[in-house]
Design an enzyme around this catalytic site. Structure first.
Site, PDB file in Angstrom:
ATOM      1  N   LYS A  22     -19.234   7.612 -29.710  1.00 56.60           N
ATOM      2  CA  LYS A  22     -18.469   7.176 -30.875  1.00 56.60           C
ATOM      3  C   LYS A  22     -18.716   5.700 -31.177  1.00 56.60           C
ATOM      4  O   LYS A  22     -18.934   5.309 -32.332  1.00 56.60           O
ATOM      5  CB  LYS A  22     -16.976   7.399 -30.633  1.00 56.60           C
ATOM      6  CG  LYS A  22     -16.062   6.799 -31.702  1.00 56.60           C
ATOM      7  CD  LYS A  22     -14.593   6.998 -31.367  1.00 56.60           C
ATOM      8  CE  LYS A  22     -14.082   5.982 -30.380  1.00 56.60           C
ATOM      9  NZ  LYS A  22     -13.554   4.761 -31.028  1.00 56.60           N
ATOM     10  N   ASN A  23     -18.685   4.868 -30.138  1.00 57.74           N
ATOM     11  CA  ASN A  23     -18.792   3.429 -30.347  1.00 57.74           C
ATOM     12  C   ASN A  23     -20.202   2.979 -30.701  1.00 57.74           C
ATOM     13  O   ASN A  23     -20.418   1.819 -31.048  1.00 57.74           O
ATOM     14  CB  ASN A  23     -18.292   2.682 -29.109  1.00 57.74           C
ATOM     15  CG  ASN A  23     -16.791   2.786 -28.951  1.00 57.74           C
ATOM     16  OD1 ASN A  23     -16.067   3.070 -29.907  1.00 57.74           O
ATOM     17  ND2 ASN A  23     -16.306   2.575 -27.739  1.00 57.74           N
ATOM     18  N   CYS A 116      -6.042   1.371 -32.118  1.00 59.56           N
ATOM     19  CA  CYS A 116      -5.092   1.541 -31.021  1.00 59.56           C
ATOM     20  C   CYS A 116      -4.196   0.322 -30.863  1.00 59.56           C
ATOM     21  O   CYS A 116      -4.630  -0.815 -31.044  1.00 59.56           O
ATOM     22  CB  CYS A 116      -5.851   1.778 -29.713  1.00 59.56           C
ATOM     23  SG  CYS A 116      -6.692   3.364 -29.637  1.00 59.56           S
ATOM     24  N   ARG A 121      -6.621  -7.917 -31.476  1.00 56.79           N
ATOM     25  CA  ARG A 121      -8.074  -7.811 -31.495  1.00 56.79           C
ATOM     26  C   ARG A 121      -8.544  -8.525 -32.772  1.00 56.79           C
ATOM     27  O   ARG A 121      -8.867  -7.908 -33.776  1.00 56.79           O
ATOM     28  CB  ARG A 121      -8.508  -6.347 -31.472  1.00 56.79           C
ATOM     29  CG  ARG A 121      -7.957  -5.621 -30.263  1.00 56.79           C
ATOM     30  CD  ARG A 121      -8.800  -4.456 -29.849  1.00 56.79           C
ATOM     31  NE  ARG A 121      -8.561  -3.287 -30.676  1.00 56.79           N
ATOM     32  CZ  ARG A 121      -9.086  -2.091 -30.402  1.00 56.79           C
ATOM     33  NH1 ARG A 121      -9.860  -1.926 -29.371  1.00 56.79           N
ATOM     34  NH2 ARG A 121      -8.842  -1.065 -31.189  1.00 56.79           N
ATOM     35  N   ASP A 308     -12.246   0.256 -21.256  1.00 56.47           N
ATOM     36  CA  ASP A 308     -12.018   1.622 -21.718  1.00 56.47           C
ATOM     37  C   ASP A 308     -11.962   2.649 -20.580  1.00 56.47           C
ATOM     38  O   ASP A 308     -11.686   3.823 -20.828  1.00 56.47           O
ATOM     39  CB  ASP A 308     -13.106   2.041 -22.716  1.00 56.47           C
ATOM     40  CG  ASP A 308     -12.833   1.515 -24.114  1.00 56.47           C
ATOM     41  OD1 ASP A 308     -11.752   0.959 -24.345  1.00 56.47           O
ATOM     42  OD2 ASP A 308     -13.717   1.666 -24.992  1.00 56.47           O
ATOM     43  N   ARG A 400      -9.589  11.112 -31.748  1.00 54.90           N
ATOM     44  CA  ARG A 400     -10.386  10.017 -32.292  1.00 54.90           C
ATOM     45  C   ARG A 400     -11.618   9.748 -31.443  1.00 54.90           C
ATOM     46  O   ARG A 400     -12.604   9.203 -31.946  1.00 54.90           O
ATOM     47  CB  ARG A 400      -9.556   8.727 -32.384  1.00 54.90           C
ATOM     48  CG  ARG A 400      -8.471   8.737 -33.441  1.00 54.90           C
ATOM     49  CD  ARG A 400      -7.759   7.393 -33.489  1.00 54.90           C
ATOM     50  NE  ARG A 400      -8.729   6.309 -33.498  1.00 54.90           N
ATOM     51  CZ  ARG A 400      -8.718   5.274 -32.656  1.00 54.90           C
ATOM     52  NH1 ARG A 400      -7.786   5.178 -31.735  1.00 54.90           N
ATOM     53  NH2 ARG A 400      -9.641   4.345 -32.732  1.00 54.90           N
TER      54      ARG A 400
END
Length: 421
Positions: A22-23, A116, A121, A308, A400
Site C-alpha cells: 500500500k505504502n 490514523c 504528522r 508500523d 485500509r
C-alpha cells in the site's frame, strides 16, 4: 460497521501470498500525474486507501482502468487540480498529489490530510521543500494552495526524516529546472520503488535508499509499466501472527531483505526463519517455538525497527516469556492499542513513549475496539491466542491496509469471520 470475530487457540500453518505494498502503491499512483502518457501499475492491492486514491485522481481528470491487480492511469487531461477534504480526511497519503500537480500543472489546492489518529504528522517539510523550489504557497481554511510557473532545482534539508515528504519532493523535482538535492531523505524501500518507477518514466533520480537523493530535472516524463513491491508490513504482520500461535508458515511473493530489523527480533524471540530466493521467486518460511521469548524494541526510521510493526510486537510480548520494553520514537500517540490489549488480560504499563510489557500465561477473549490501522492488526494477533472469543470492532481501519486479512488467516487455519453489526 463490520467486526471480526476470532476464536483463539489455533496454530497457524500453511502458505499464503503477500500483496503489493500500500505504502508503495499510493505514491506510485500519484506519479502518474507527472506525465500525459499512461502509467500501468501491477501488483496493486485491493484496499480502501487504494480506492480512495483512485477516486481522488479521477475527480482531477485522470482516466482510470482497473483489471484484477493491474491499474492504468492516464493523466492527459488534468482539469481540476483539487484534493477535497471529503476524499483526503481518511488518508494522509493524499498529500502526495501536491508535488506532482505543482510540477506539471503549475497549481494545486490540497486539503490538509487525515488518516490514523496516531499523533501529529506535520506537512511542513513538504511545504518548505516546494517553497525552496520556487512555489508560492499559502495555507487557508484547511487547504494548501500552491502555484509555480516552473519549479527550480534546490538543495533541501528536511528537519525530520519523512517518507511522504521525501516522495513528494522527489516527484516534484523530476520536472524542475536544474538539480535538486534532498538531504536527510527517507531511506525506506518504498522510496526506492518510487525512484525506480520515475526513472522508468524518464526521470533522472539517483541515491534513493540513502539519505541524500539527487534529481536532475527533465522537460517531460513518459509512460511506463511498473510492478509494485511486496508489502513488508503485511509480511511482518503475518510472521507475527504465526509466531504468537507457535505456528509454521510460508509467505510467498515477498522478501526478507525489506524486513531485517523485524526478522532479527523474531529470531531473538525464538523463531526459525529461512529466506528463499530463486529466479523470479522469493519467499519466507517461519517456524515458531511453543512460547516466544520477550524482545525489547525501539522504533526509528528505516532501516531500524518500523513503527508500523510496534503494535504487533506489543501483542507478541503480551504472552511471551519475560518482560520487554517498547520505545516509540516516531509518533507520540501510538500506544492506544495498549488499553485494548489489557482488556484481553495483557500486563502493560505506559510511561510517556515507553511501554513495559510483562508476558502473561494466557489472554482471554473480549470485545475490543480498533483505533488505527496497525493497532487493529495487533488486536487480531492477540485474539488468535486468547481463550474463547474475541470481537474486534471498527475494522474499517484494517481494510485500509490489509487485503482480505480474514481470508488469508483462515487459509492458515485461524477461526475468524467477518460479521456486520
Amino acid at each position: 460497521m463490520d467486526k471480526l470475530v476470532i476464536t483463539g487457540g489455533r496454530r497457524l500453518q500453511g502458505e499464503i501470498a503477500i500483496s503489493g505494498a500500500k505504502n508503495a502503491a499510493l505514491p506510485l499512483m500519484c506519479a502518474a500525474l507527472l506525465t500525459r502518457e499512461p502509467v500501468t501499475l501491477t501488483n496493486v492491492p485491493a484496499l480502501n486507501d487504494i480506492r480512495t486514491m483512485l477516486k481522488l485522481l479521477q475527480q482531477m481528470g485522470v482516466r482510470v482502468a482497473r483489471e484484477g491487480d493491474t491499474v492504468t492511469l492516464a493523466a492527459a487531461q488534468l482539469d481540476n487540480p483539487f484534493a477535497p477534504y471529503e476524499l483526503v480526511k481518511t488518508m494522509r497519503a493524499a498529500i502526495l498529489v501536491l508535488g506532482p500537480l505543482v510540477a506539471r500543472h503549475g497549481e494545486a489546492r490540497v486539503s490538509l490530510p487525515g488518516g490514523c489518529a496516531i499523533g501529529a504528522r506535520p506537512v511542513e517539510q513538504h511545504i518548505k521543500g516546494l517553497a525552496a523550489m520556487g512555489a508560492e504557497i499559502s495555507v487557508e481554511h484547511g487547504y494548501i494552495h500552491a502555484h509555480a510557473t516552473r519549479l527550480k532545482g534546490a538543495r533541501i534539508f528536511t528537519d525530520m526524516v519523512t517518507v511522504t515528504g521525501t516522495e513528494n519532493l522527489m516527484m516534484a523535482a523530476c520536472l524542475a529546472q536544474g538539480e535538486t538535492v534532498i538531504e536527510n531523505a527517507a531511506r525506506e524501500p518504498e522510496v526506492v520503488d518510487l525512484a525506480q518507477c520515475l526513472n522508468a518514466m524518464g526521470a533522472r533520480v539517483s541515491g534513493a535508499g540513502t539519505d541524500v537523493i539527487r534529481i536532475h530535472g527533465v522537460e517531460r516524463l513518459h509512460g511506463a509499466t511498473h510492478r509494485i513491491m511486496p508489502d513488508r508490513i503485511e509480511t511482518g504482520t503475518y510472521l507475527a501472527a504465526a509466531a504468537i500461535t507457535g505456528g509454521e508458515v510460508r509467505l510467498t511473493g515477498t522478501s526478507a531483505g525489506y524486513l531485517d530489523a523485524v526478522i532479527d527480533k523474531l529470531m531473538d524471540a525464538g523463531c526459525e526463519i529461512v529466506s528463499e530466493k530463486a529466479l523470479n521467486h522469493e519467499a519466507i518460511h517461519l517456524r515458531a517455538p511453543p512460547r516466544l521469548k520477550a524482545v525489547s524494541i525501539r522504533t526509528a526510521p528505516y532501516p531500524a525497527f518500523p513503527t508500523d510493526m510496534q503494535a504487533q510486537f506489543m501483542a507478541l510480548n503480551s504472552v511471551a516469556e519475560g518482560t520487554a520494553v517498547i520505545r516509540e520514537t516516531i509518533f507520540e500517540n501510538r500506544f492506544m492499542h495498549a488499553v485494548e490489549l489489557t482488556r484481553l488480560g495483557a500486563d502493560i504499563r505506559i510511561d510517556g513513549n515507553t511501554a513495559v510489557v510483562t508476558g502473561v500465561d494466557k489472554l482471554t477473549g473480549a470485545t475490543v475496539m480498533a483505533t488505527d490501522l496497525r493497532a487493529s492488526a495487533s488486536l487480531v494477533i492477540a485474539g488468535l491466542v486468547a481463550e474463547g472469543e474475541t470481537v474486534v470492532d471498527r475494522i474499517y481501519h484494517l481494510d485500509r491496509g490489509y487485503e482480505r486479512l480474514e481470508e488469508k488467516l483462515a487459509a492458515l487455519g485461524a477461526l475468524i469471520r467477518r460479521v456486520q453489526s
